[in-house]
Design a protein around this motif. Structure first.
Motif, mmCIF file in Angstrom:
data_model
loop_
_atom_site.group_PDB
_atom_site.id
_atom_site.type_symbol
_atom_site.label_atom_id
_atom_site.label_comp_id
_atom_site.label_asym_id
_atom_site.label_seq_id
_atom_site.Cartn_x
_atom_site.Cartn_y
_atom_site.Cartn_z
ATOM 1 N N ASP A 71 0.832 -1.211 0.000
ATOM 2 C CA ASP A 71 0.000 0.000 0.000
ATOM 3 C C ASP A 71 0.862 1.256 0.000
ATOM 4 O OD1 ASP A 71 -2.380 -1.396 -0.110
ATOM 5 O OD2 ASP A 71 -2.907 -1.076 1.996
ATOM 6 N N ALA A 72 1.949 1.247 0.771
ATOM 7 C CA ALA A 72 2.827 2.421 0.808
ATOM 8 C C ALA A 72 3.482 2.643 -0.561
ATOM 9 C CB ALA A 72 3.879 2.256 1.897
ATOM 10 N N VAL A 73 3.904 1.567 -1.225
ATOM 11 C CA VAL A 73 4.472 1.698 -2.570
ATOM 12 C C VAL A 73 3.429 2.282 -3.514
ATOM 13 C CG1 VAL A 73 5.297 0.401 -4.594
ATOM 14 C CG2 VAL A 73 6.242 -0.090 -2.322
ATOM 15 N N ARG A 74 2.201 1.764 -3.470
ATOM 16 C CA ARG A 74 1.149 2.272 -4.357
ATOM 17 C C ARG A 74 0.882 3.751 -4.106
ATOM 18 N NH1 ARG A 74 -3.702 3.337 -3.253
ATOM 19 N NH2 ARG A 74 -3.780 2.015 -1.404
ATOM 20 N N LEU A 75 0.775 4.138 -2.844
ATOM 21 C CA LEU A 75 0.518 5.544 -2.510
ATOM 22 C C LEU A 75 1.635 6.450 -3.040
ATOM 23 C CD1 LEU A 75 -0.731 4.995 1.139
ATOM 24 C CD2 LEU A 75 -2.109 5.900 -0.762
ATOM 25 N N LEU A 76 2.872 6.013 -2.889
ATOM 26 C CA LEU A 76 3.991 6.812 -3.396
ATOM 27 C C LEU A 76 3.998 6.860 -4.921
ATOM 28 C CD1 LEU A 76 6.651 5.923 -0.778
ATOM 29 C CD2 LEU A 76 6.312 8.213 -1.698
ATOM 30 N N LEU A 77 3.698 5.742 -5.565
ATOM 31 C CA LEU A 77 3.625 5.754 -7.031
ATOM 32 C C LEU A 77 2.576 6.758 -7.508
ATOM 33 C CD1 LEU A 77 3.839 1.954 -7.900
ATOM 34 C CD2 LEU A 77 5.534 3.718 -8.471
ATOM 35 N N GLU A 78 1.433 6.798 -6.824
ATOM 36 C CA GLU A 78 0.373 7.728 -7.201
ATOM 37 C C GLU A 78 0.819 9.179 -7.058
ATOM 38 O OE1 GLU A 78 -2.911 6.544 -4.744
ATOM 39 O OE2 GLU A 78 -3.390 4.813 -6.011
ATOM 40 N N GLU A 79 1.647 9.470 -6.066
ATOM 41 C CA GLU A 79 2.132 10.837 -5.880
ATOM 42 C C GLU A 79 3.294 11.178 -6.799
ATOM 43 O OE1 GLU A 79 2.930 12.109 -1.918
ATOM 44 O OE2 GLU A 79 0.920 11.610 -1.226
ATOM 45 N N VAL A 80 4.227 10.248 -6.956
ATOM 46 C CA VAL A 80 5.402 10.506 -7.786
ATOM 47 C C VAL A 80 5.004 10.569 -9.270
ATOM 48 C CG1 VAL A 80 7.607 9.503 -8.556
ATOM 49 C CG2 VAL A 80 7.041 9.556 -6.128
ATOM 50 N N LEU A 81 4.008 9.780 -9.654
ATOM 51 C CA LEU A 81 3.574 9.696 -11.053
ATOM 52 C C LEU A 81 2.064 9.976 -11.132
ATOM 53 C CD1 LEU A 81 5.591 6.461 -11.745
ATOM 54 C CD2 LEU A 81 6.164 8.739 -12.625
ATOM 55 N N PRO A 82 1.645 11.218 -10.875
ATOM 56 C CA PRO A 82 0.216 11.515 -10.803
ATOM 57 C C PRO A 82 -0.542 11.331 -12.125
ATOM 58 C CG PRO A 82 1.488 13.543 -10.764
ATOM 59 C CD PRO A 82 2.463 12.405 -10.670
ATOM 60 N N ASP A 83 0.161 11.321 -13.244
ATOM 61 C CA ASP A 83 -0.496 11.136 -14.538
ATOM 62 C C ASP A 83 -0.604 9.678 -14.934
ATOM 63 O OD1 ASP A 83 -0.820 13.881 -14.835
ATOM 64 O OD2 ASP A 83 1.149 14.109 -15.768
ATOM 65 N N GLY A 84 -0.223 8.769 -14.035
ATOM 66 C CA GLY A 84 -0.295 7.346 -14.316
ATOM 67 C C GLY A 84 1.082 6.747 -14.496
#
Length: 183
Positions: free
Chosen positions: A58-71
């Motif tokens: 979940d922490a990896v997913r949350l960070l991916l969503e923030e680091v790569l907000p366009d997908g």
């Protein structure tokens, strides 16, 4: 219905605090390149591998969503894997980009678990060029934990924010899912 309030690390039950503490220590060790401290913290995460896997994912997913907000696309994943592997290899010679693929795809909810078959209780007819034949065996819980920590350390460095908020959000999400699953 209003969303459930966010858990803080201080509100966590003792078993969850162990995961939070071990994760914090593992990230600090990874960022410092301290192999002994990294191994120690990751072994503490393996006391409860299933909950640790969920929190780390979940922490990896949350960070991916923030680091790569366009997908996220394949180039993004290759960049994350390459950067993480290069920065980690000097102190973690067992770094395996294939396990990083498992961690990232699992965090995104797209990695197959295990092929259907007799071991899973599911029956399937043999197929010519069966796509399950291309799915590598599942890495060990220790390998997944270590590589999730490496990826988290990398994404936290890119994002420039502390781990605490992501851990609190991950524990809140896990508590929400467990509440929904209760009859």
């Amino acid at each position: 219905m209003a969303p459930a309030p966010r858990l803080t690390l201080g509100e966590l039950p003792p078993a969850a605090r162990v995961i939070a503490s071990a994760t914090t220590d593992a990230i600090a060790a990874a960022q410092a390149g301290d192999a002994a401290a990294f191994d120690d913290a990751c072994s503490r995460l393996l006391i409860d591998p299933e909950h640790a896997r969920v929190i780390l994912g979940d922490a990896v997913r949350l960070l991916l969503e923030e680091v790569l907000p366009d997908g996220v696309d394949g180039d993004d994943l290759r960049e994350i894997i390459g950067r993480s592997a290069r920065s980690t290899a000097p102190w973690f010679p067992g770094v395996d980009p294939g396990v990083m693929v498992v961690v990232l795809s699992g965090a995104l909810g797209i990695h197959p678990d295990t092929p259907p078959g007799p071991g899973t209780g599911e029956e399937r007819a043999p197929e010519l060029d069966d796509p399950w034949d291309a799915v590598p065996p599942r890495p060990s819980a220790a390998a997944v934990t270590q590589h999730a920590v490496v990826i988290l350390a990398d994404l936290l460095s890119v994002r420039g924010r502390p781990l605490r908020g992501y851990l609190e959000a991950a524990f809140t999400e896990m508590a929400r899912r467990e509440t929904v699953e209760q009859p």
